[in-house]
Design a protein around this motif. Structure first.
Motif, PDB file in Angstrom:
ATOM      1  N   SER A   1      49.375  52.353  17.502  1.00  0.00           N
ATOM      2  CA  SER A   1      49.733  50.348  18.138  1.00  0.00           C
ATOM      3  C   SER A   1      48.572  50.436  19.139  1.00  0.00           C
ATOM      4  O   SER A   1      48.031  49.068  19.034  1.00  0.00           O
ATOM      5  N   GLU A   2      47.012  50.531  19.234  1.00  0.00           N
ATOM      6  CA  GLU A   2      45.854  50.296  19.623  1.00  0.00           C
ATOM      7  C   GLU A   2      44.936  50.055  18.611  1.00  0.00           C
ATOM      8  O   GLU A   2      43.641  49.473  18.975  1.00  0.00           O
ATOM      9  N   SER A   3      45.388  49.713  17.415  1.00  0.00           N
ATOM     10  CA  SER A   3      44.300  49.439  16.707  1.00  0.00           C
ATOM     11  C   SER A   3      45.036  48.170  15.622  1.00  0.00           C
ATOM     12  O   SER A   3      46.121  48.612  14.970  1.00  0.00           O
ATOM     13  N   ARG A   4      44.554  47.338  15.288  1.00  0.00           N
ATOM     14  CA  ARG A   4      45.406  46.396  14.118  1.00  0.00           C
ATOM     15  C   ARG A   4      44.046  45.633  12.877  1.00  0.00           C
ATOM     16  O   ARG A   4      42.739  45.106  13.893  1.00  0.00           O
ATOM     17  N   VAL A   5      44.764  44.993  12.473  1.00  0.00           N
ATOM     18  CA  VAL A   5      44.176  44.367  11.521  1.00  0.00           C
ATOM     19  C   VAL A   5      44.400  42.423  11.429  1.00  0.00           C
ATOM     20  O   VAL A   5      46.317  42.856  11.505  1.00  0.00           O
ATOM     21  N   ARG A   6      43.936  41.357  11.737  1.00  0.00           N
ATOM     22  CA  ARG A   6      44.541  40.018  11.656  1.00  0.00           C
ATOM     23  C   ARG A   6      43.854  39.418  10.419  1.00  0.00           C
ATOM     24  O   ARG A   6      42.614  39.444  10.664  1.00  0.00           O
ATOM     25  N   ILE A   7      44.890  39.020   9.449  1.00  0.00           N
ATOM     26  CA  ILE A   7      43.958  38.089   8.704  1.00  0.00           C
ATOM     27  C   ILE A   7      44.757  36.923   8.127  1.00  0.00           C
ATOM     28  O   ILE A   7      46.063  36.667   8.667  1.00  0.00           O
ATOM     29  N   ILE A   8      44.153  35.661   8.524  1.00  0.00           N
ATOM     30  CA  ILE A   8      44.471  34.520   8.323  1.00  0.00           C
ATOM     31  C   ILE A   8      43.909  33.664   7.435  1.00  0.00           C
ATOM     32  O   ILE A   8      42.512  33.694   6.574  1.00  0.00           O
ATOM     33  N   GLN A   9      45.042  33.200   6.591  1.00  0.00           N
ATOM     34  CA  GLN A   9      44.331  32.435   4.979  1.00  0.00           C
ATOM     35  C   GLN A   9      44.835  30.973   5.066  1.00  0.00           C
ATOM     36  O   GLN A   9      45.550  30.683   5.927  1.00  0.00           O
ATOM     37  N   GLU A  10      43.189  30.641   4.738  1.00  0.00           N
ATOM     38  CA  GLU A  10      43.825  28.481   4.720  1.00  0.00           C
ATOM     39  C   GLU A  10      44.197  28.441   3.496  1.00  0.00           C
ATOM     40  O   GLU A  10      43.190  28.586   3.057  1.00  0.00           O
ATOM     41  N   ILE A  11      45.380  27.114   3.694  1.00  0.00           N
ATOM     42  CA  ILE A  11      45.539  26.848   2.257  1.00  0.00           C
ATOM     43  C   ILE A  11      46.096  25.519   2.706  1.00  0.00           C
ATOM     44  O   ILE A  11      46.272  24.623   3.081  1.00  0.00           O
ATOM     45  N   HIS A  12      44.595  24.957   1.536  1.00  0.00           N
ATOM     46  CA  HIS A  12      45.126  23.707   1.621  1.00  0.00           C
ATOM     47  C   HIS A  12      46.257  23.485   0.384  1.00  0.00           C
ATOM     48  O   HIS A  12      46.579  23.716  -0.790  1.00  0.00           O
ATOM     49  N   LEU A  13      47.175  21.903   0.999  1.00  0.00           N
ATOM     50  CA  LEU A  13      47.932  21.653  -0.080  1.00  0.00           C
ATOM     51  C   LEU A  13      47.159  20.245  -0.778  1.00  0.00           C
ATOM     52  O   LEU A  13      47.495  19.151  -0.594  1.00  0.00           O
ATOM     53  N   GLN A  14      46.916  20.180  -1.782  1.00  0.00           N
ATOM     54  CA  GLN A  14      46.207  19.581  -2.955  1.00  0.00           C
ATOM     55  C   GLN A  14      47.622  18.558  -3.434  1.00  0.00           C
ATOM     56  O   GLN A  14      48.208  19.336  -4.177  1.00  0.00           O
ATOM     57  N   GLU A  15      47.471  17.560  -3.584  1.00  0.00           N
ATOM     58  CA  GLU A  15      48.604  16.690  -4.308  1.00  0.00           C
ATOM     59  C   GLU A  15      47.481  15.994  -5.550  1.00  0.00           C
ATOM     60  O   GLU A  15      46.733  15.382  -5.591  1.00  0.00           O
ATOM     61  N   ILE A  16      48.516  16.504  -6.757  1.00  0.00           N
ATOM     62  CA  ILE A  16      48.043  16.414  -8.254  1.00  0.00           C
ATOM     63  C   ILE A  16      48.258  14.938  -8.421  1.00  0.00           C
ATOM     64  O   ILE A  16      47.713  14.020  -8.536  1.00  0.00           O
ATOM     65  N   ASN A  17      49.184  14.013  -7.819  1.00  0.00           N
ATOM     66  CA  ASN A  17      49.962  13.471  -7.707  1.00  0.00           C
ATOM     67  C   ASN A  17      51.912  12.791  -7.402  1.00  0.00           C
ATOM     68  O   ASN A  17      51.575  13.562  -6.659  1.00  0.00           O
ATOM     69  N   GLU A  18      51.883  11.984  -7.060  1.00  0.00           N
ATOM     70  CA  GLU A  18      53.172  11.667  -6.540  1.00  0.00           C
ATOM     71  C   GLU A  18      53.975  11.848  -7.157  1.00  0.00           C
ATOM     72  O   GLU A  18      55.230  12.733  -6.251  1.00  0.00           O
ATOM     73  N   LYS A  19      53.993  12.187  -8.270  1.00  0.00           N
ATOM     74  CA  LYS A  19      55.457  12.838  -8.572  1.00  0.00           C
ATOM     75  C   LYS A  19      55.619  14.697  -8.420  1.00  0.00           C
ATOM     76  O   LYS A  19      56.413  15.372  -8.931  1.00  0.00           O
ATOM     77  N   GLN A  20      54.815  15.460  -8.428  1.00  0.00           N
ATOM     78  CA  GLN A  20      54.469  16.579  -7.815  1.00  0.00           C
ATOM     79  C   GLN A  20      54.518  16.565  -7.029  1.00  0.00           C
ATOM     80  O   GLN A  20      53.406  16.144  -6.146  1.00  0.00           O
ATOM     81  N   LYS A  21      55.156  18.377  -7.057  1.00  0.00           N
ATOM     82  CA  LYS A  21      55.101  18.705  -5.388  1.00  0.00           C
ATOM     83  C   LYS A  21      53.991  19.559  -4.924  1.00  0.00           C
ATOM     84  O   LYS A  21      52.947  19.778  -6.000  1.00  0.00           O
ATOM     85  N   PRO A  22      53.007  19.522  -4.096  1.00  0.00           N
ATOM     86  CA  PRO A  22      51.599  19.531  -3.632  1.00  0.00           C
ATOM     87  C   PRO A  22      51.169  21.058  -3.927  1.00  0.00           C
ATOM     88  O   PRO A  22      52.130  21.906  -4.161  1.00  0.00           O
ATOM     89  N   GLU A  23      50.316  20.972  -4.738  1.00  0.00           N
ATOM     90  CA  GLU A  23      49.852  22.893  -5.165  1.00  0.00           C
ATOM     91  C   GLU A  23      49.168  23.038  -3.796  1.00  0.00           C
ATOM     92  O   GLU A  23      47.824  23.103  -3.776  1.00  0.00           O
ATOM     93  N   PRO A  24      49.685  24.497  -3.542  1.00  0.00           N
ATOM     94  CA  PRO A  24      48.708  25.008  -2.577  1.00  0.00           C
ATOM     95  C   PRO A  24      47.267  25.943  -3.084  1.00  0.00           C
ATOM     96  O   PRO A  24      47.450  26.369  -4.684  1.00  0.00           O
TER      97      PRO A  24
END
Length: 243
Positions: A154-177
């Protein structure tokens, strides 16, 4: 809650180590030239890793967690004893200043947190912003952080942070990660929480890792055994991971 009490005990304290950022393809990202000592440039040494500290404090009674992710300026030799902070990223989970949209934890000290748009919203959160499109784009960013304890240690660890952009293709579609970058921190626990009062320098444990050769596919192939955990979402409260 016994699970939270054990989590508090394992996650709180002074953590130090090394951190690096990687492209979506997994290539290490070089540190800015402005922070690299002249000696390294003369020796044609490329620096990818930050020395880091992460003082962390979880509160048993308030179900909250605060940590500071501190990057130290690279130094040559043991002039690192006088290491200087380059940046401090302070984050709050739970309480009145809560910044996460989701957070789950395990008694071992592992956790997963979702930070919605936090890294850029602070720069563009202007009451009378003229460029609404720019403000909207920058808000469509989230970070997913995984903190993983190394086996039974418990005294050794790894933190991983993923930065994700939710890009909008158009108003009719859900944002693409789309994954933009990955930050990885390899950390060791070295004492009770002191709010980062002791700078790391030559006492930083572990070693730089960003330029190491990646694992081969043959090293990962095979049968793996794992324990199955489920996170229950509880509105306006933290959630525990159950076996």
């Amino acid at each position: 809650m016994a699970v939270w009490k054990n989590f508090v005990r394992h996650v709180s304290g002074e953590w130090d180590g090394y951190g690096a950022e990687f492209s979506p393809e997994g290539n290490p990202i070089e540190l800015p030239e402005s922070v690299v000592p002249e000696a390294f440039r003369e020796w044609e040494v490329i620096v990818y890793d930050w020395q880091t500290q992460c003082p962390t404090l979880a509160e048993e009674k308030t179900f909250s967690l605060l940590y500071k992710s501190i990057k130290l300026l690279p130094t040559v030799g043991c002039e690192a004893d006088a290491a200087t902070q380059h940046s401090v990223d302070e984050r709050q989970i739970g309480g009145i200043d809560n910044e996460v949209s989701s957070f789950v934890f395990h008694s071992s000290g592992c956790y997963v947190a979702v930070w919605p748009g936090r890294s850029v919203m602070k720069e563009t959160h202007l009451p009378h912003a003229k460029d609404s499109r720019q403000n909207k784009e920058r808000c469509n960013i989230l970070e997913i952080e995984h903190c993983l304890v190394e086996g039974q240690n418990s005294e050794s660890r790894v933190r991983i942070i993923q930065e994700i952009h939710l890009q909008e293709i158009n108003e009719k579609q859900k944002p693409e990660p789309r994954l933009q970058k990955i930050a990885v921190y390899s950390e060791q626990w070295y004492g009770p929480y002191r709010n980062g009062e002791q700078l790391g320098g030559c006492s930083i444990s572990g070693s730089a890792f960003a330029s190491r050769s990646p694992l081969k596919a043959s090293q990962l192939a095979g049968t793996w055994k794992a324990r199955n955990f489920v996170a229950e979402l509880q509105i306006e409260s933290v959630s525990s991971i159950n076996n």
